[in-house]
Write a protein that holds these residues in place. Structure first.
Motif, mmCIF file in Angstrom:
data_model
loop_
_atom_site.group_PDB
_atom_site.id
_atom_site.type_symbol
_atom_site.label_atom_id
_atom_site.label_comp_id
_atom_site.label_asym_id
_atom_site.label_seq_id
_atom_site.Cartn_x
_atom_site.Cartn_y
_atom_site.Cartn_z
ATOM 1 N N ALA A 264 -9.259 -3.517 -4.434
ATOM 2 C CA ALA A 264 -8.967 -4.828 -3.857
ATOM 3 C C ALA A 264 -7.736 -5.460 -4.508
ATOM 4 C CB ALA A 264 -10.183 -5.743 -4.007
ATOM 5 N N THR A 265 -7.611 -5.279 -5.818
ATOM 6 C CA THR A 265 -6.461 -5.858 -6.524
ATOM 7 C C THR A 265 -5.158 -5.189 -6.108
ATOM 8 O OG1 THR A 265 -7.825 -6.410 -8.442
ATOM 9 C CG2 THR A 265 -5.453 -6.310 -8.792
ATOM 10 N N VAL A 266 -5.125 -3.863 -6.145
ATOM 11 C CA VAL A 266 -3.905 -3.139 -5.782
ATOM 12 C C VAL A 266 -3.576 -3.367 -4.307
ATOM 13 C CG1 VAL A 266 -2.826 -0.864 -5.623
ATOM 14 C CG2 VAL A 266 -4.250 -1.430 -7.594
ATOM 15 N N HIS A 267 -4.629 -3.431 -3.472
ATOM 16 C CA HIS A 267 -4.430 -3.676 -2.042
ATOM 17 C C HIS A 267 -3.669 -4.980 -1.819
ATOM 18 C CE1 HIS A 267 -5.598 -5.237 1.945
ATOM 19 N NE2 HIS A 267 -5.699 -3.968 2.313
ATOM 20 N N ARG A 268 -4.046 -6.021 -2.539
ATOM 21 C CA ARG A 268 -3.381 -7.314 -2.379
ATOM 22 C C ARG A 268 -1.883 -7.200 -2.643
ATOM 23 N NH1 ARG A 268 -4.269 -12.903 -5.923
ATOM 24 N NH2 ARG A 268 -2.298 -13.864 -5.266
ATOM 25 N N TYR A 269 -1.524 -6.572 -3.763
ATOM 26 C CA TYR A 269 -0.113 -6.524 -4.127
ATOM 27 C C TYR A 269 0.651 -5.481 -3.315
ATOM 28 C CZ TYR A 269 -1.406 -9.754 -7.742
ATOM 29 O OH TYR A 269 -1.863 -10.869 -8.393
ATOM 30 N N PHE A 270 -0.034 -4.477 -2.802
ATOM 31 C CA PHE A 270 0.595 -3.502 -1.905
ATOM 32 C C PHE A 270 0.996 -4.184 -0.600
ATOM 33 C CE2 PHE A 270 0.602 -0.173 1.331
ATOM 34 C CZ PHE A 270 1.214 0.894 0.696
ATOM 35 N N THR A 271 0.097 -4.982 -0.018
ATOM 36 C CA THR A 271 0.409 -5.658 1.238
ATOM 37 C C THR A 271 1.387 -6.814 1.041
ATOM 38 O OG1 THR A 271 -1.541 -7.106 1.029
ATOM 39 C CG2 THR A 271 -1.803 -5.060 2.279
ATOM 40 N N GLU A 272 1.475 -7.348 -0.176
ATOM 41 C CA GLU A 272 2.440 -8.399 -0.468
ATOM 42 C C GLU A 272 3.786 -7.834 -0.914
ATOM 43 O OE1 GLU A 272 0.737 -11.147 -3.242
ATOM 44 O OE2 GLU A 272 -0.742 -11.904 -1.797
ATOM 45 N N LEU A 273 3.957 -6.521 -0.775
ATOM 46 C CA LEU A 273 5.219 -5.841 -1.086
ATOM 47 C C LEU A 273 5.580 -5.946 -2.562
ATOM 48 C CD1 LEU A 273 7.355 -6.839 2.050
ATOM 49 C CD2 LEU A 273 5.766 -4.920 1.761
ATOM 50 N N GLN A 274 4.546 -5.893 -3.424
ATOM 51 C CA GLN A 274 4.778 -5.921 -4.867
ATOM 52 C C GLN A 274 4.362 -4.625 -5.544
ATOM 53 O OE1 GLN A 274 3.749 -9.643 -6.936
ATOM 54 N NE2 GLN A 274 3.292 -10.551 -4.945
ATOM 55 N N VAL A 275 3.703 -3.729 -4.814
ATOM 56 C CA VAL A 275 3.344 -2.401 -5.310
ATOM 57 C C VAL A 275 3.712 -1.393 -4.232
ATOM 58 C CG1 VAL A 275 1.465 -0.841 -5.945
ATOM 59 C CG2 VAL A 275 1.467 -3.190 -6.805
ATOM 60 N N ALA A 276 4.301 -0.283 -4.636
ATOM 61 C CA ALA A 276 4.678 0.747 -3.661
ATOM 62 C C ALA A 276 4.627 2.113 -4.324
ATOM 63 C CB ALA A 276 6.075 0.474 -3.113
ATOM 64 N N LEU A 277 4.563 3.136 -3.480
ATOM 65 C CA LEU A 277 4.621 4.517 -3.938
ATOM 66 C C LEU A 277 5.920 5.131 -3.440
ATOM 67 C CD1 LEU A 277 0.967 5.776 -3.312
ATOM 68 C CD2 LEU A 277 1.991 4.998 -5.459
ATOM 69 N N GLU A 278 6.726 5.642 -4.354
ATOM 70 C CA GLU A 278 8.013 6.246 -4.002
ATOM 71 C C GLU A 278 7.926 7.757 -4.172
ATOM 72 O OE1 GLU A 278 12.620 5.132 -4.740
ATOM 73 O OE2 GLU A 278 11.370 5.252 -6.547
ATOM 74 N N PRO A 279 8.134 8.532 -3.105
ATOM 75 C CA PRO A 279 8.045 9.991 -3.217
ATOM 76 C C PRO A 279 8.990 10.544 -4.281
ATOM 77 C CG PRO A 279 8.152 9.314 -0.907
ATOM 78 C CD PRO A 279 8.437 8.086 -1.727
ATOM 79 N N ILE A 280 8.482 11.480 -5.081
ATOM 80 C CA ILE A 280 9.297 12.154 -6.080
ATOM 81 C C ILE A 280 9.850 13.428 -5.460
ATOM 82 C CG2 ILE A 280 9.279 13.312 -8.323
ATOM 83 C CD1 ILE A 280 7.123 11.373 -9.220
ATOM 84 N N PRO A 281 11.152 13.603 -5.409
ATOM 85 C CA PRO A 281 11.746 14.781 -4.762
ATOM 86 C C PRO A 281 11.201 16.090 -5.324
ATOM 87 C CG PRO A 281 13.442 13.158 -5.294
ATOM 88 C CD PRO A 281 12.177 12.695 -5.957
ATOM 89 N N ASP A 282 10.983 17.041 -4.421
ATOM 90 C CA ASP A 282 10.552 18.401 -4.779
ATOM 91 C C ASP A 282 9.181 18.436 -5.457
ATOM 92 O OD1 ASP A 282 13.065 19.393 -3.827
ATOM 93 O OD2 ASP A 282 13.971 18.875 -5.760
ATOM 94 N N SER A 283 8.406 17.381 -5.300
ATOM 95 C CA SER A 283 7.036 17.355 -5.840
ATOM 96 C C SER A 283 6.103 16.852 -4.743
ATOM 97 C CB SER A 283 6.950 16.443 -7.077
ATOM 98 O OG SER A 283 7.788 16.901 -8.113
#
Length: 379
Positions: A264-283
């Motif tokens: 619930a905590t991470v969900h809040r900040y993910f939807t508020e554009l404060q947490v994101a996942l950035e793909p790591i190349p070649d992984s």
């Protein structure tokens, strides 16, 4: 065209676009336009943005009018940044389908989303069930159940386990030989150490989970007459993302590769554009965890995560969608328009409700019109 050639071309276009922005764009628009060029998630996306800016530069040279560059800035702001932010307002809305669909497991099943709508006071079927709402509720129920199972009933970033998976009878058993947690009766193995001793370690433990849409659920009505600005939003997202999003339109927004299980905590900040996942190349399926703002960087999240599926038939989140979400976050935080966005979202909190036909296009339209008011005031 070879990848190296594409990269070289996009870099050349980006350099030209950057020069045009610095020379001709209004000060209010410079930070946003420069961020769009810098943080576009791939070479095609970078070229797309650069082309739009260069065309405006040509217009400025012939007519001496910078309004074209302002229009490009506002096009991406209203059709890329605002829709991503409105998803947070929708999640907080008392009548929102998304707000009342946390991923919870009771007796092995996710509760009916409608029951959570009833908790908000909308207990009458007549108040809740338009055809669009019925379809959305059924789709959400299915995707929530499947995503929860795919992600082992845990937040894929923090690793925290939904306590309802234990309350429903899936009592975890600690296997000291494999140092993995077994959840009977499915014998699903969790990759996080959730022994009693480990529950006190930051990053482990229990927390209610929710499903998050990567490309916002609020864009699901793109083919409806009430959708207003939604077709242009999809066009802008494809332009800035450098990808085809056709699979998500016309009901595809609930595709498994467009959802992710978060606490619930991470969900809040993910939807508020404060947490994101950035793909790591070649992984493959490995991501750097990015955070912004005052709170999200202090959540104690890991620096990297690797997403895993418990079933070969359940696809993992699409890395292109996650890259687009991360790029939108980066642009927002580099755009120097944070206060404008805050004021727009504050207004939405006062009117946050679904349209009468079950569409969430209503909130998006309000956000865009509110943003238009800012432009008129600052012009």
């Amino acid at each position: 065209m070879p990848a190296l050639t594409v990269a070289t071309e996009s870099q050349s276009l980006a350099a030209e676009a950057t020069t045009i922005v610095r020379k001709f764009a209004h000060l209010r628009d410079q930070a946003l336009l420069l961020a769009l060029v810098e943080y576009a998630p791939n070479e095609k996306a970078k070229a797309n943005v650069a082309h739009k800016i260069i065309q405006c530069g040509d217009s400025y040279k012939s007519e001496g009018d910078s309004r074209c560059l302002s229009q490009v800035a506002d096009f991406f702001w209203r059709n890329v940044i605002l829709p991503g932010s409105v998803s947070a307002a929708l999640t907080a809305a008392p009548n929102s389908l998304v707000a009342h669909c946390p991923v919870r497991v009771t007796g092995g099943k996710t509760p009916e989303p409608r029951s959570r709508l009833s908790q908000s006071g909308l207990s009458s079927a007549g108040d809740v069930r338009s055809p669009a709402e019925t379809e959305a509720i059924n789709d959400l129920k299915t995707v929530i159940e499947t995503a929860a199972a795919r992600d082992n009933h845990r937040c894929v970033i923090s690793g925290k386990l939904d306590p309802e998976s234990i309350a429903s009878g899936m009592e975890p058993v600690w296997d000291h030989g494999t140092r993995l947690l077994v959840l009977p009766p499915t014998r699903t193995l969790l990759t996080h150490d959730l022994s009693p001793e480990a529950l006190s370690i930051p990053g482990n433990g229990l927390e209610v989970t929710r499903v998050a849409h990567i490309i916002p659920f609020s864009l699901r009505d793109s083919s409806r007459a009430t959708s207003g600005h939604l077709p242009s939003i999809w066009s802008a997202l494809e332009c800035f993302g450098g990808i085809n999003l056709g699979a998500l339109m016309h009901g595809g927004i609930n595709s498994l590769d467009n959802v992710i299980t978060l606490s619930a905590t991470v969900h809040r900040y993910f939807t508020e554009l404060q947490v994101a996942l950035e793909p790591i190349p070649d992984s493959p399926n490995t991501y750097a965890v990015r955070t912004w703002g005052k709170v999200a960087p202090r959540l104690g999240l890991p620096k990297t995560v690797k997403l895993l599926s418990t079933s070969p038939d359940a696809p993992l989140p699409n890395p292109a969608y996650l890259a687009l979400h991360c790029a939108i976050c980066r642009v927002l935080w580099a755009s120097a328009r944070g206060e404008e966005l805050k004021d727009v979202l504050d207004d939405l909190e006062e009117v946050a409700m679904l349209a009468s036909d079950g569409s969430s296009a209503n909130l998006i339209n309000i956000a865009i019109y509110r943003s238009l008011a800012f432009s008129r005031v600052e012009a």
